[in-house]
Structure formats: structure tokens, C-alpha cells
Design a protein around this motif. Sequence first.
Motif, PDB file in Angstrom:
ATOM      1  N   ASP A   1       0.831  -1.204   0.000  1.00  0.00           N
ATOM      2  CA  ASP A   1       0.000   0.000   0.000  1.00  0.00           C
ATOM      3  C   ASP A   1       0.865   1.254   0.000  1.00  0.00           C
ATOM      4  O   ASP A   1       0.413   2.328   0.347  1.00  0.00           O
ATOM      5  CB  ASP A   1      -0.975  -0.017   1.186  1.00  0.00           C
ATOM      6  CG  ASP A   1      -0.265  -0.246   2.517  1.00  0.00           C
ATOM      7  OD1 ASP A   1       0.954  -0.035   2.578  1.00  0.00           O
ATOM      8  OD2 ASP A   1      -0.931  -0.627   3.488  1.00  0.00           O
TER       9      ASP A   1
ATOM     10  N   ASP B   1      -1.416  -7.263   2.632  1.00  0.00           N
ATOM     11  CA  ASP B   1      -1.307  -5.908   3.173  1.00  0.00           C
ATOM     12  C   ASP B   1      -2.694  -5.249   3.201  1.00  0.00           C
ATOM     13  O   ASP B   1      -3.069  -4.585   4.158  1.00  0.00           O
ATOM     14  CB  ASP B   1      -0.364  -5.101   2.258  1.00  0.00           C
ATOM     15  CG  ASP B   1       0.269  -3.915   2.968  1.00  0.00           C
ATOM     16  OD1 ASP B   1       0.206  -3.842   4.208  1.00  0.00           O
ATOM     17  OD2 ASP B   1       0.848  -3.069   2.261  1.00  0.00           O
TER      18      ASP B   1
ATOM     19  N   HIS C   1       0.355  -4.323  11.593  1.00  0.00           N
ATOM     20  CA  HIS C   1       1.596  -3.732  11.086  1.00  0.00           C
ATOM     21  C   HIS C   1       2.676  -3.655  12.169  1.00  0.00           C
ATOM     22  O   HIS C   1       3.858  -3.768  11.871  1.00  0.00           O
ATOM     23  CB  HIS C   1       1.344  -2.357  10.463  1.00  0.00           C
ATOM     24  CG  HIS C   1       0.987  -2.439   9.010  1.00  0.00           C
ATOM     25  ND1 HIS C   1      -0.257  -2.805   8.572  1.00  0.00           N
ATOM     26  CD2 HIS C   1       1.729  -2.235   7.878  1.00  0.00           C
ATOM     27  CE1 HIS C   1      -0.281  -2.816   7.254  1.00  0.00           C
ATOM     28  NE2 HIS C   1       0.915  -2.472   6.794  1.00  0.00           N
TER      29      HIS C   1
ATOM     30  N   HIS D   1       6.518  -7.799   2.442  1.00  0.00           N
ATOM     31  CA  HIS D   1       5.817  -7.019   3.482  1.00  0.00           C
ATOM     32  C   HIS D   1       4.422  -7.594   3.775  1.00  0.00           C
ATOM     33  O   HIS D   1       4.095  -7.912   4.917  1.00  0.00           O
ATOM     34  CB  HIS D   1       5.738  -5.565   2.994  1.00  0.00           C
ATOM     35  CG  HIS D   1       4.882  -4.672   3.815  1.00  0.00           C
ATOM     36  ND1 HIS D   1       5.306  -4.118   4.996  1.00  0.00           N
ATOM     37  CD2 HIS D   1       3.598  -4.217   3.634  1.00  0.00           C
ATOM     38  CE1 HIS D   1       4.337  -3.363   5.505  1.00  0.00           C
ATOM     39  NE2 HIS D   1       3.299  -3.404   4.693  1.00  0.00           N
TER      40      HIS D   1
ATOM     41  N   VAL E   1       2.427  -9.095   7.049  1.00  0.00           N
ATOM     42  CA  VAL E   1       1.264  -8.360   7.545  1.00  0.00           C
ATOM     43  C   VAL E   1       0.050  -9.295   7.641  1.00  0.00           C
ATOM     44  O   VAL E   1      -0.747  -9.202   8.583  1.00  0.00           O
ATOM     45  CB  VAL E   1       0.945  -7.142   6.641  1.00  0.00           C
ATOM     46  CG1 VAL E   1      -0.378  -6.497   7.032  1.00  0.00           C
ATOM     47  CG2 VAL E   1       2.064  -6.111   6.723  1.00  0.00           C
TER      48      VAL E   1
HETATM   49 ZN   LIG Z   1       1.506  -2.161   4.813  1.00  0.00          ZN
END
Ligand SMILES: [Zn+2]
Length: 374
Positions: free
Chosen positions: A126, A176, A257, A274, A278
Motif C-alpha cells: 500500500d 497488506d 503492522h 511485506h 502483515v
Molecule cells: Zn503495509
Amino acid sequence: MPNPKQHTERYFQSPSKYIQGPAAIKNAAEYLGQLGKKPLLTCDSVVFNIAGKNLISALESHGFQVTREEFTGETSNKEIERLVSLGKNCDFVIGMGGGKTMDTAKAVASQLNLRVAILPTTASTDAPCSALSVIYTPEGEFERYSFFNANPDVVLVDTNVIAHAPARFLAAGMGDAIATNVEARLCKNSLNFGGGLPTEVASAIGNKCEEVLLKFGKQAYEANKAQVVTQAFEAVVEANTLMSGLGFESGGLAAAHAIHNGFTAIHGVHHLLHGEKVAFGTVAQLILTGTSSAELDVYLAFMLSVDLPITFEMLGIPKVTDEDIRRVAKLSCAPGETIWNMQDPVTEELVFGAIKAADAVGRDFILRAKGRQV
Ligand SMILES: [Zn+2]
């Protein structure tokens, strides 16, 4: 603690322009011309071959003078300073590639006081739309969030390029993005990244993001494997990039997060993206906040359908020790972490328990899913 000074203003921010479609790079000059004619383009060599060359020829055929500098792989202060010194004669910055390239470009543009265009080549985070960057140490450990005065001026998403990236990136972006609503709905009385309270629109965006993922996630993942752009694929790219970006920044982050940030200190997970971490942090947060088993199953089924990790084994750390998990929990609860946006009780011990329980429910879910297949 949430909103300690009892702020009462609602606050929403976003990029100035968002463009998404299968020929976006080909038409880039039309959208970037408003920013200048002499961009500093930063991308790594892989991205250069996939999309950078095409972008340069699309821009040069319209009279742009592009300065290209290779991104060397980490959003660190050192890399940012290096690119700042190379961009002094440029009139805007283009960051093309994954989350770290984009975060670096935003930081470089901010230091040079220039406008910035972000061209993601995967829908894996994001990061594209936000006015913040995550800064890492040169060794890749989470260091801090860095905040800028403005969001990117243009976010240009070429879905044809994204459809040719590995489907794992799209899945990570969904990991995410699925956190967006789960986190934001706990942050109703917390200050968002703009320093104000969430608006109704931020909460609506979070809801829509989740709806799109649950409805189209699996279908988009399959389209990506076939390297084609479909309506489901476009919808999920928008959920991962625009909705997730606006939703987290103006809605707020919570435990998922923070737990991700804690995991970056564990060496066994550095190969993960990532959003993969997450996703696991999202399950841990759902447990931390006492979510029902039925609701938990909805998220677990979605994650498993797009191959997101829901166990330590899937994270690649089957033998992770309690000591390591305690370290993750401690870092997740560091002062200033987003975990403190939640109203729910948070202690290192509770987070440690939630992470261990996330692995346990993940393993149980997989066993039950296998049972249903027999
Ligand atoms: Zn993120």
C-alpha cells in the motif's frame, strides 16, 4: 494511548491523481507532463528491463529528458542521500518498482522539494499512494516511519505490467490490503497518519477494500498466474494500491503492522514480502482482539486461497523459538508503535500469546481444510 490530547478534527489526505489501466505507461507523457520535463527516474535493473525502458521511450518521444539512476535495494538514509545528490538538476522525481523503490523516491523528492510520480510495477504494497516512507537500516531492519508534507502528485499503475509480475506479489498486496479494514476499524478514536481523526470516507474505503478482496481475490490471483488483465484483476489492483493506501493512511494502523515490524528483526523471514508478514500479523491481531472463530475462518480461508502464510511453517520459520517470538512481541509494543492505537488491552505477553495462537489456529485451519477435501 488513542487520542491522548482529545483531538476533534477529522482529517483525510490522498494523492492528487491516480491513474490505472493496461496501457498506462504507453500514455505516461500525458499524465506526467504537468510535473516537468526533466525527471530523475529511479528503478532497479530488473524493473528497468521490464518497464523502465518503455517508460523512457514513451517520455522521450514527447520531449522529456530522463536522468536514470539505479536503486540499489534498501530504503536507507544512505541510499536516499545518494539519490538526492544525483537529482539536483531534475525538475521532478519518478519512483518505479516495488515498495522500497517507491518509498525511496518519495523521500528523495521531499528532500529535493520536488514533485513525485509513483509507478508501481507490482501491486504488492500500500506504499504508492501514501505521504510516508518506511525507513530501514542498511541491513534491512525496520528503523522508523518518515512523513512528508504531501502525498505523491501522480500514481500511475500499468495493469499490464502488474499482470506479468509473479502472482506472489499480488497475493502479498492482498495480505497488506486485508489488514486495512481490520486495523482501521479499531482506530476510530486514534489519530491517523495525517494527525486527525478518521473520516467516514476512510472507513468506507476500508470496507470496500475488504469486500473487493473477499469477492475477487482468488479470481484475480488466478488471472495473474495466466498473466492477463480482467475486471477482477483491475478491482484487486485498485484495492491493493488505492484503497489500501488511502485506507491505512487516513484510517489508521494497529497491531497487524506493528507485529510485522517486530518480525523484521527475525532473520528467517527476510525473504518474505511485506504483505506476507502483515497477513500473519492480521491473524494475530484478530486473536488479540477476541474475534470469533467463524469470523477468523473467513480471513484464514481467504489467505489460504491466495497462498498467504498462516503458520510459522508457511512463514519459513517452523522452528522459531519462544525467545524469538518474545523479541517480536517486544518490538511490536515499542513506544510509538501503531499497536497503541487500539482500545483493546495490549501487553508484550498478550502479543506473544496472540502470535503463538495465530500459528496454532492456522495449523488447525489447514487440517480442517484438508479434511473437507477428502
Ligand atoms: Zn503495509
